[in-house]
Design a protein around this motif. Structure first.
Motif, PDB file in Angstrom:
ATOM      1  N   SER A 183     -70.990  -6.036 -68.137  1.00  0.00           N
ATOM      2  CA  SER A 183     -70.081  -4.919 -67.859  1.00  0.00           C
ATOM      3  C   SER A 183     -69.217  -5.216 -66.646  1.00  0.00           C
ATOM      4  CB  SER A 183     -70.891  -3.637 -67.618  1.00  0.00           C
ATOM      5  OG  SER A 183     -71.662  -3.297 -68.736  1.00  0.00           O
ATOM      6  N   ILE A 184     -69.821  -5.832 -65.628  1.00  0.00           N
ATOM      7  CA  ILE A 184     -69.048  -6.216 -64.442  1.00  0.00           C
ATOM      8  C   ILE A 184     -67.973  -7.235 -64.805  1.00  0.00           C
ATOM      9  CG2 ILE A 184     -69.206  -7.376 -62.206  1.00  0.00           C
ATOM     10  CD1 ILE A 184     -71.957  -6.127 -61.843  1.00  0.00           C
ATOM     11  N   ALA A 185     -68.303  -8.169 -65.697  1.00  0.00           N
ATOM     12  CA  ALA A 185     -67.321  -9.176 -66.122  1.00  0.00           C
ATOM     13  C   ALA A 185     -66.112  -8.521 -66.769  1.00  0.00           C
ATOM     14  CB  ALA A 185     -67.972 -10.167 -67.080  1.00  0.00           C
ATOM     15  N   THR A 186     -66.348  -7.522 -67.623  1.00  0.00           N
ATOM     16  CA  THR A 186     -65.214  -6.845 -68.255  1.00  0.00           C
ATOM     17  C   THR A 186     -64.403  -6.067 -67.226  1.00  0.00           C
ATOM     18  OG1 THR A 186     -66.520  -4.859 -68.812  1.00  0.00           O
ATOM     19  CG2 THR A 186     -66.466  -6.650 -70.432  1.00  0.00           C
ATOM     20  N   LEU A 187     -65.069  -5.542 -66.193  1.00  0.00           N
ATOM     21  CA  LEU A 187     -64.336  -4.830 -65.142  1.00  0.00           C
ATOM     22  C   LEU A 187     -63.471  -5.787 -64.326  1.00  0.00           C
ATOM     23  CD1 LEU A 187     -67.045  -2.319 -63.835  1.00  0.00           C
ATOM     24  CD2 LEU A 187     -64.973  -1.773 -65.110  1.00  0.00           C
ATOM     25  N   ILE A 188     -63.990  -6.988 -64.069  1.00  0.00           N
ATOM     26  CA  ILE A 188     -63.206  -7.972 -63.311  1.00  0.00           C
ATOM     27  C   ILE A 188     -61.959  -8.371 -64.077  1.00  0.00           C
ATOM     28  CG2 ILE A 188     -63.205 -10.308 -62.354  1.00  0.00           C
ATOM     29  CD1 ILE A 188     -66.208  -9.975 -61.831  1.00  0.00           C
ATOM     30  N   THR A 189     -62.123  -8.711 -65.348  1.00  0.00           N
ATOM     31  CA  THR A 189     -60.971  -9.141 -66.143  1.00  0.00           C
ATOM     32  C   THR A 189     -59.991  -7.993 -66.368  1.00  0.00           C
ATOM     33  OG1 THR A 189     -62.356  -8.784 -68.106  1.00  0.00           O
ATOM     34  CG2 THR A 189     -62.151 -11.034 -67.306  1.00  0.00           C
ATOM     35  N   SER A 190     -60.504  -6.782 -66.584  1.00  0.00           N
ATOM     36  CA  SER A 190     -59.614  -5.635 -66.777  1.00  0.00           C
ATOM     37  C   SER A 190     -58.852  -5.310 -65.495  1.00  0.00           C
ATOM     38  CB  SER A 190     -60.420  -4.416 -67.227  1.00  0.00           C
ATOM     39  OG  SER A 190     -61.054  -4.636 -68.453  1.00  0.00           O
ATOM     40  N   THR A 191     -59.521  -5.464 -64.366  1.00  0.00           N
ATOM     41  CA  THR A 191     -58.849  -5.220 -63.086  1.00  0.00           C
ATOM     42  C   THR A 191     -57.705  -6.204 -62.882  1.00  0.00           C
ATOM     43  OG1 THR A 191     -60.896  -4.357 -62.098  1.00  0.00           O
ATOM     44  CG2 THR A 191     -59.183  -5.134 -60.588  1.00  0.00           C
ATOM     45  N   GLU A 192     -57.945  -7.465 -63.242  1.00  0.00           N
ATOM     46  CA  GLU A 192     -56.873  -8.459 -63.151  1.00  0.00           C
ATOM     47  C   GLU A 192     -55.690  -8.067 -64.029  1.00  0.00           C
ATOM     48  OE1 GLU A 192     -54.462 -11.567 -62.458  1.00  0.00           O
ATOM     49  OE2 GLU A 192     -56.352 -11.263 -61.374  1.00  0.00           O
ATOM     50  N   ARG A 193     -55.967  -7.545 -65.214  1.00  0.00           N
ATOM     51  CA  ARG A 193     -54.894  -7.198 -66.153  1.00  0.00           C
ATOM     52  C   ARG A 193     -54.138  -5.944 -65.749  1.00  0.00           C
ATOM     53  NH1 ARG A 193     -53.937 -11.900 -68.435  1.00  0.00           N
ATOM     54  NH2 ARG A 193     -55.304 -12.478 -70.184  1.00  0.00           N
ATOM     55  N   GLN A 208     -60.287 -13.731 -56.591  1.00  0.00           N
ATOM     56  CA  GLN A 208     -60.859 -15.076 -56.587  1.00  0.00           C
ATOM     57  C   GLN A 208     -62.226 -15.084 -55.913  1.00  0.00           C
ATOM     58  OE1 GLN A 208     -59.998 -19.274 -54.293  1.00  0.00           O
ATOM     59  NE2 GLN A 208     -58.237 -18.012 -54.814  1.00  0.00           N
ATOM     60  N   THR A 209     -62.352 -14.348 -54.817  1.00  0.00           N
ATOM     61  CA  THR A 209     -63.641 -14.246 -54.130  1.00  0.00           C
ATOM     62  C   THR A 209     -64.686 -13.588 -55.017  1.00  0.00           C
ATOM     63  OG1 THR A 209     -62.488 -14.058 -51.998  1.00  0.00           O
ATOM     64  CG2 THR A 209     -64.801 -13.353 -52.075  1.00  0.00           C
ATOM     65  N   VAL A 210     -64.287 -12.549 -55.735  1.00  0.00           N
ATOM     66  CA  VAL A 210     -65.201 -11.876 -56.652  1.00  0.00           C
ATOM     67  C   VAL A 210     -65.652 -12.843 -57.749  1.00  0.00           C
ATOM     68  CG1 VAL A 210     -65.367 -10.056 -58.400  1.00  0.00           C
ATOM     69  CG2 VAL A 210     -64.294  -9.568 -56.200  1.00  0.00           C
ATOM     70  N   PHE A 211     -64.726 -13.665 -58.227  1.00  0.00           N
ATOM     71  CA  PHE A 211     -65.071 -14.640 -59.269  1.00  0.00           C
ATOM     72  C   PHE A 211     -66.162 -15.590 -58.798  1.00  0.00           C
ATOM     73  CE2 PHE A 211     -64.387 -19.075 -60.629  1.00  0.00           C
ATOM     74  CZ  PHE A 211     -64.708 -18.961 -61.966  1.00  0.00           C
ATOM     75  N   TRP A 212     -65.995 -16.160 -57.602  1.00  0.00           N
ATOM     76  CA  TRP A 212     -66.987 -17.108 -57.115  1.00  0.00           C
ATOM     77  C   TRP A 212     -68.330 -16.424 -56.861  1.00  0.00           C
ATOM     78  CZ3 TRP A 212     -66.245 -21.900 -58.072  1.00  0.00           C
ATOM     79  CH2 TRP A 212     -64.961 -22.445 -58.068  1.00  0.00           C
ATOM     80  N   GLY A 213     -68.301 -15.203 -56.375  1.00  0.00           N
ATOM     81  CA  GLY A 213     -69.539 -14.470 -56.195  1.00  0.00           C
ATOM     82  C   GLY A 213     -70.237 -14.199 -57.519  1.00  0.00           C
ATOM     83  N   ILE A 251     -73.186 -15.793 -67.296  1.00  0.00           N
ATOM     84  CA  ILE A 251     -72.622 -17.017 -66.721  1.00  0.00           C
ATOM     85  C   ILE A 251     -71.588 -17.620 -67.655  1.00  0.00           C
ATOM     86  CG2 ILE A 251     -74.460 -18.489 -67.655  1.00  0.00           C
ATOM     87  CD1 ILE A 251     -72.726 -18.948 -64.263  1.00  0.00           C
ATOM     88  N   MET A 252     -71.789 -17.451 -68.956  1.00  0.00           N
ATOM     89  CA  MET A 252     -70.809 -17.966 -69.902  1.00  0.00           C
ATOM     90  C   MET A 252     -69.478 -17.235 -69.759  1.00  0.00           C
ATOM     91  SD  MET A 252     -71.109 -18.354 -74.046  1.00  0.00           S
ATOM     92  CE  MET A 252     -71.360 -16.611 -74.272  1.00  0.00           C
ATOM     93  N   LEU A 253     -69.525 -15.932 -69.500  1.00  0.00           N
ATOM     94  CA  LEU A 253     -68.279 -15.184 -69.360  1.00  0.00           C
ATOM     95  C   LEU A 253     -67.536 -15.523 -68.077  1.00  0.00           C
ATOM     96  CD1 LEU A 253     -68.607 -11.588 -70.783  1.00  0.00           C
ATOM     97  CD2 LEU A 253     -67.875 -13.697 -71.859  1.00  0.00           C
ATOM     98  N   SER A 254     -68.153 -16.327 -67.199  1.00  0.00           N
ATOM     99  CA  SER A 254     -67.402 -16.830 -66.043  1.00  0.00           C
ATOM    100  C   SER A 254     -66.202 -17.645 -66.511  1.00  0.00           C
ATOM    101  CB  SER A 254     -68.308 -17.693 -65.156  1.00  0.00           C
ATOM    102  OG  SER A 254     -69.369 -16.950 -64.629  1.00  0.00           O
ATOM    103  N   GLY A 255     -66.382 -18.355 -67.627  1.00  0.00           N
ATOM    104  CA  GLY A 255     -65.255 -19.100 -68.192  1.00  0.00           C
ATOM    105  C   GLY A 255     -64.161 -18.183 -68.684  1.00  0.00           C
ATOM    106  N   THR A 256     -64.550 -17.058 -69.288  1.00  0.00           N
ATOM    107  CA  THR A 256     -63.554 -16.094 -69.745  1.00  0.00           C
ATOM    108  C   THR A 256     -62.808 -15.487 -68.567  1.00  0.00           C
ATOM    109  OG1 THR A 256     -65.018 -15.562 -71.613  1.00  0.00           O
ATOM    110  CG2 THR A 256     -63.206 -14.049 -71.172  1.00  0.00           C
ATOM    111  N   ILE A 257     -63.547 -15.162 -67.498  1.00  0.00           N
ATOM    112  CA  ILE A 257     -62.880 -14.642 -66.299  1.00  0.00           C
ATOM    113  C   ILE A 257     -61.921 -15.683 -65.735  1.00  0.00           C
ATOM    114  CG2 ILE A 257     -63.245 -13.803 -63.950  1.00  0.00           C
ATOM    115  CD1 ILE A 257     -65.993 -12.809 -64.827  1.00  0.00           C
ATOM    116  N   ALA A 258     -62.356 -16.943 -65.693  1.00  0.00           N
ATOM    117  CA  ALA A 258     -61.490 -18.014 -65.187  1.00  0.00           C
ATOM    118  C   ALA A 258     -60.220 -18.134 -66.015  1.00  0.00           C
ATOM    119  CB  ALA A 258     -62.256 -19.342 -65.187  1.00  0.00           C
ATOM    120  N   SER A 259     -60.356 -17.967 -67.332  1.00  0.00           N
ATOM    121  CA  SER A 259     -59.177 -18.084 -68.200  1.00  0.00           C
ATOM    122  C   SER A 259     -58.175 -16.970 -67.941  1.00  0.00           C
ATOM    123  CB  SER A 259     -59.616 -18.067 -69.665  1.00  0.00           C
ATOM    124  OG  SER A 259     -60.080 -16.783 -70.050  1.00  0.00           O
TER     125      SER A 259
END
Length: 458
Positions: A183-193, A208-213, A251-259
């Motif tokens: 759920s946090i991953a979807t919030l990070i990507t949605s926030t970017e969008r 970027q800091t949130v991504f590395w964390g 951890i796999m969705l870290s790649g999606t966030i990176a994309s």
């Protein structure tokens, strides 16, 4: 055929009801707890109106076809012939405190799916006026949902001491703990969008800091949870369910966030983000493929799961679909002048070509799993709502997003229109599952003893 009480996978619950001055009677269960019912001496059956006690012959198992044929390690049974039928419309009702005891980690599949929907709205190839505003509204609603569920989960742990450890160590509910981080991953990507302007340097560094964390925390989760499972549980192959994949999903969705974020970062930051994202995506997909071997082995040897949990098969769609999406996104996130050897041989354009090839390869695997899950669900549709129904939404969101990305790379309108049709179907599925979810909460079909992910019933 009637089932004996020992075969029932639903554990008893301590239940207490208001009593009057009239006498009462009790039904002891296998854990020496007591279910107490008020008594009306004027009624022939001695029970107060609206109170119903059943024998094992009338248990839920008679109504759930094929239920309980493959109980996971740790399943419970009844040691007495008298127990509550948890599917009886007249079964006892619970207050909020008791119901919070059954508020499980699987609830975070709701913000997972809502966040995925907001991303899908943003990525639609055929936009119309106001669509982005609808997506922004969904994003804000998802923040509210996530915050509310977090508070309710904390309330559960505060009111019921010991539930935190029990929820993490439970052989079924524990596998849903990673949905919190998804759920946090979807919030990070949605926030970017939706929330970060293109020219806001401070917010770009913040994301970027949130991504590395997120990468560090989810790597610890992936190693730690699987280590705990290997040490504390003992599962048989016939009990394998797609939820076994969930600890590697964050951890796999870290790649999606990176994309999503790499394309908006400065060149000096985008390359490390893409490399980290590719590493995480590779780890997640590799573990998922190993789990697929167990999943196919279970399906070949023991058949499909019982009908109530077949929607969970859609989880298998997620890993290759999100990896296909990440491949294209991360390749496009590299700087246009990227050339590691500075010889023009392996440059960014060649990398993007291979990314498209790999994405199509993985998209096909997602399509196969989608077909398997769809046929399984349609051949024996579930009767009772479970939070696992949300698996019909979130993994398929990645499948549709990957389809859109492939269509955009080839600039193929036919593929993009197919993706639009798939998005409409997904929206319909989301609304149906959301309605079923709300209804189940109101009529106490979930957050009720024996009806949630804190029992082993598959």
């Amino acid at each position: 055929m009637e089932r004996t009480p020992e075969q029932s996978p639903y554990p008893q619950e301590n239940v207490s009801y208001p009593t009057s001055s009239a006498p009462s009677f009790t039904f002891p269960d296998s854990e020496s707890t007591t279910i107490r019912y008020p008594v009306d001496e004027k009624r022939p059956d001695g029970l107060m109106p609206g109170t119903h006690a059943t024998s094992a012959a009338n248990s839920i198992i008679d109504e759930k076809e094929g239920h309980g044929h493959d109980l996971e390690h740790g399943g419970h049974g009844h040691g007495d012939d008298n127990h509550i039928d948890i599917n009886d419309p007249n079964r006892p009702k619970y207050g909020i405190r008791q119901r919070l005891h059954h508020f499980t980690w699987a609830w975070f599949t709701l913000p997972m799916s809502t966040g995925g929907l907001s991303l899908l709205i943003f990525a639609q190839p055929h936009q119309f006026p106001g669509l982005r505003q609808i997506g922004l509204f969904v994003y804000i609603v998802n923040i509210i949902i996530f915050t509310t569920l977090t508070c309710l989960m904390l309330a559960r742990f505060f009111l019921h001491h010991g539930d935190f450890y029990n929820s993490l160590s439970h052989p079924r509910e524990g596998f849903f703990f990673p949905t919190y981080f998804l759920s946090i991953a979807t919030l990070i990507t949605s926030t970017e969008r939706y929330a970060i302007p293109d020219d806001d340097t401070t917010l770009k560094w913040a994301i970027q800091t949130v991504f590395w964390g997120y990468v560090v925390v989810t790597l610890i989760l992936a190693v730690g949870q699987y280590s705990f499972v290997f040490a504390k549980h003992n599962f048989g192959l016939q009990t394998m369910m797609p939820t076994w994949i969930l600890p590697i999903f964050p951890i796999m969705l870290s790649g999606t966030i990176a994309s999503v974020i790499a394309d908006t970062q400065p060149d000096i930051a985008s390359v490390p983000i893409v490399i980290a994202g590719m590493s995480c995506q590779g780890l997640g997909l590799s573990v998922a493929v190993m789990m697929y071997a167990h999943m196919v082995g279970r399906l070949m040897s023991s058949g499909l799961p019982n009908r109530e949990h077949r929607p969970g098969l859609f989880m298998n769609v997620g890993p290759p679909a999100f990896t296909a999406l990440a491949f294209i996104g991360m390749a496009n996130g590299l700087p246009d002048n990227f050339d590691r050897e500075m010889d023009g041989f392996i440059d960014v354009y060649l990398i993007r070509t291979f990314a498209i090839i790999g994405a199509i390869f993985l998209w096909s695997l997602s399509l196969w799993w989608f077909g398997i899950a769809l046929i399984a669900v349609l051949s024996s549709r579930p009767k009772y709502f479970h939070l696992g129904w949300w698996a019909m939404v979130f993994p398929n969101t990645g499948f549709i997003l990957a389809t859109i990305s492939i269509g955009n790379e080839f600039k193929n309108e036919s593929v993009l229109w197919v993706a639009t049709g798939m998005s409409i179907c997904l929206l319909s599925t989301y609304l149906f599952v959301l309605y079923s979810h709300i209804r189940a909460v109101i009529i106490q079909d979930i957050m009720y003893p024996g009806r949630d992910e804190d029992v082993n019933d598959h």
